[in-house]
Write a protein that holds these residues in place. Structure first.
Motif, mmCIF file in Angstrom:
data_model
loop_
_atom_site.group_PDB
_atom_site.id
_atom_site.type_symbol
_atom_site.label_atom_id
_atom_site.label_comp_id
_atom_site.label_asym_id
_atom_site.label_seq_id
_atom_site.Cartn_x
_atom_site.Cartn_y
_atom_site.Cartn_z
ATOM 1 N N GLY A 32 0.836 -1.203 0.000
ATOM 2 C CA GLY A 32 0.000 0.000 0.000
ATOM 3 C C GLY A 32 0.871 1.252 0.000
ATOM 4 O O GLY A 32 0.643 2.190 -0.773
ATOM 5 N N ASP A 33 1.901 1.275 0.868
ATOM 6 C CA ASP A 33 2.807 2.438 0.925
ATOM 7 C C ASP A 33 3.556 2.609 -0.400
ATOM 8 O O ASP A 33 3.760 3.735 -0.869
ATOM 9 N N GLY A 46 1.843 4.162 -10.408
ATOM 10 C CA GLY A 46 0.934 4.906 -9.531
ATOM 11 C C GLY A 46 -0.382 5.214 -10.223
ATOM 12 O O GLY A 46 -1.457 5.070 -9.635
ATOM 13 N N LYS A 47 -0.300 5.626 -11.507
ATOM 14 C CA LYS A 47 -1.524 5.965 -12.246
ATOM 15 C C LYS A 47 -2.428 4.746 -12.383
ATOM 16 O O LYS A 47 -3.638 4.821 -12.205
ATOM 17 N N LYS A 48 -1.809 3.596 -12.692
ATOM 18 C CA LYS A 48 -2.596 2.366 -12.834
ATOM 19 C C LYS A 48 -3.201 1.970 -11.490
ATOM 20 O O LYS A 48 -4.382 1.645 -11.392
ATOM 21 N N VAL A 82 9.241 -7.742 7.178
ATOM 22 C CA VAL A 82 7.837 -7.887 7.542
ATOM 23 C C VAL A 82 7.006 -7.342 6.390
ATOM 24 O O VAL A 82 7.127 -6.178 6.003
ATOM 25 N N LEU A 83 6.232 -8.229 5.788
ATOM 26 C CA LEU A 83 5.385 -7.871 4.641
ATOM 27 C C LEU A 83 4.018 -7.443 5.155
ATOM 28 O O LEU A 83 3.380 -8.179 5.902
ATOM 29 N N ASP A 84 3.568 -6.261 4.714
ATOM 30 C CA ASP A 84 2.314 -5.684 5.205
ATOM 31 C C ASP A 84 1.434 -5.380 3.993
ATOM 32 O O ASP A 84 1.769 -4.528 3.186
ATOM 33 N N SER A 125 -11.969 6.289 9.944
ATOM 34 C CA SER A 125 -12.328 7.691 9.777
ATOM 35 C C SER A 125 -11.411 8.569 10.625
ATOM 36 O O SER A 125 -11.254 9.750 10.342
ATOM 37 N N GLY A 126 -10.766 7.994 11.663
ATOM 38 C CA GLY A 126 -9.862 8.783 12.507
ATOM 39 C C GLY A 126 -8.406 8.671 12.089
ATOM 40 O O GLY A 126 -7.535 9.307 12.672
ATOM 41 N N ARG A 127 -8.146 7.860 11.088
ATOM 42 C CA ARG A 127 -6.749 7.679 10.692
ATOM 43 C C ARG A 127 -6.254 8.887 9.917
ATOM 44 O O ARG A 127 -6.964 9.473 9.108
ATOM 45 N N ARG A 128 -5.000 9.264 10.138
ATOM 46 C CA ARG A 128 -4.336 10.285 9.339
ATOM 47 C C ARG A 128 -3.011 9.700 8.876
ATOM 48 O O ARG A 128 -2.342 9.000 9.631
ATOM 49 N N ALA A 129 -2.673 9.947 7.616
ATOM 50 C CA ALA A 129 -1.484 9.319 7.044
ATOM 51 C C ALA A 129 -0.499 10.365 6.554
ATOM 52 O O ALA A 129 -0.892 11.439 6.110
ATOM 53 N N CYS A 130 0.782 10.030 6.629
ATOM 54 C CA CYS A 130 1.820 10.863 6.021
ATOM 55 C C CYS A 130 2.200 10.198 4.709
ATOM 56 O O CYS A 130 2.692 9.073 4.706
ATOM 57 N N LEU A 131 1.964 10.890 3.609
ATOM 58 C CA LEU A 131 2.247 10.284 2.305
ATOM 59 C C LEU A 131 3.729 10.405 1.955
ATOM 60 O O LEU A 131 4.198 9.790 1.004
#
Ligand code: AP5
Ligand code: MG
Length: 214
Positions: A32-33, A46-48, A82-84, A125-131
């Motif tokens: 995902g990252d 990324g576009k795909k 560690v695979l996530d 809904s409460g999660r915030r991510a650093c891209l």
């Protein structure tokens, strides 16, 4: 130590994978990252990937398997990883098993972070991510020091595009149809361990450490 994190979207795979990576000194590899970084950088991949991710669908296996097989062959992954978020379909799991077999290797632990669907939508809904650096926060359970700013790199935090409630529902459906069968797959390989993901995140980690060893 080669570890896979299993669990529904929002179960806490990323949160726990980062803590495992830090404690055991192995890389955290999150598909995902990787896709989100590619979207941010505007690459072809990324576009795909974005067209699938925004709908809560899985990115096709052929765009995913080679990427991971290549990543786990890098020098920093020689002692384990560690695979996530990978594998999340039976064909992906088979691709990983085959790649490891060719190296005379196999997965040591598949850790299923178990959280019922009802708890997931509230969490997301409460999660915030650093891209920029991949760090994850929660406005209630894991708040950053300064609201809206990443503690690690100073970037502004965002709500992920796929964390809208209707997309989360779709991701849960996809999880049950395509990813949950992996629980059987890794049970048969004798490596499945289940932890209670509804507990406080430090208690979940303590349970994982009791499985992996100090
Ligand atoms: P991905 O990024 O892997 O998302 P996911 O599996 O849906 O999981 P999340 O990252 O949403 O949740 P998480 O389990 O990591 O939870 P977190 O630790 O953040 O994939 C996104 C998309 O990319 C997919 O939908 C797909 O399109 C594509 N993709 C990726 N890999 C793919 C593959 N292999 N094949 C095909 N497509 C692929 O925690 C969630 C929140 O809860 C956070 O805010 C956190 O702070 C909080 N929290 C965590 N633990 C606790 C706790 N114990 N108590 C309270 N709050 C907690
Ligand atoms: Mg994650």
């Amino acid at each position: 130590m080669k570890i896979i994190m299993l669990g529904a979207p929002g179960a806490g795979k990323g949160t726990q994978a980062k803590k495992i990576a830090e404690k055991y000194g192995i890389p955290h590899i999150s598909t995902g990252d990787i896709f989100r970084a590619n979207i941010k950088n505007g690459t072809e991949l990324g576009k795909k990937a974005k067209t699938y991710m925004d709908q809560g669908l899985l990115v096709p296996d052929e765009l995913t398997c080679d990427l991971v097989v290549d990543r786990i062959g890098q020098p920093d992954a020689a002692k384990g990883y560690v695979l996530d978020g990978f594998p999340r379909t039976i064909p992906q799991a088979e691709c990983l098993t085959d790649a490891l077999n060719r190296l005379g290797s196999s997965i040591d632990y598949a850790i299923d972070v178990d959280v019922p669907d009802e708890a997931i939508v509230t969490r997301m809904s409460g999660r915030r991510a650093c891209l920029k650096c991949g760090a994850t926060y929660h406005i209630v359970y894991a708040a950053p020091v300064k609201e809206g700013i990443c503690d690690k790199c100073g970037e502004s935090l965002v709500l992920r595009d796929d964390d809208k409630p209707e997309t989360v529902q779709k991701r849960l459906t996809v999880y049950h149809e395509q990813t949950q069968p992996l629980i059987d797959y890794y049970t048969k390989q004798g490596v499945l361990k289940t932890v209670d993901g509804t507990k406080d995140l430090n208690d979940v980690f303590a349970e994982i450490v009791s499985i992996l060893g100090e």
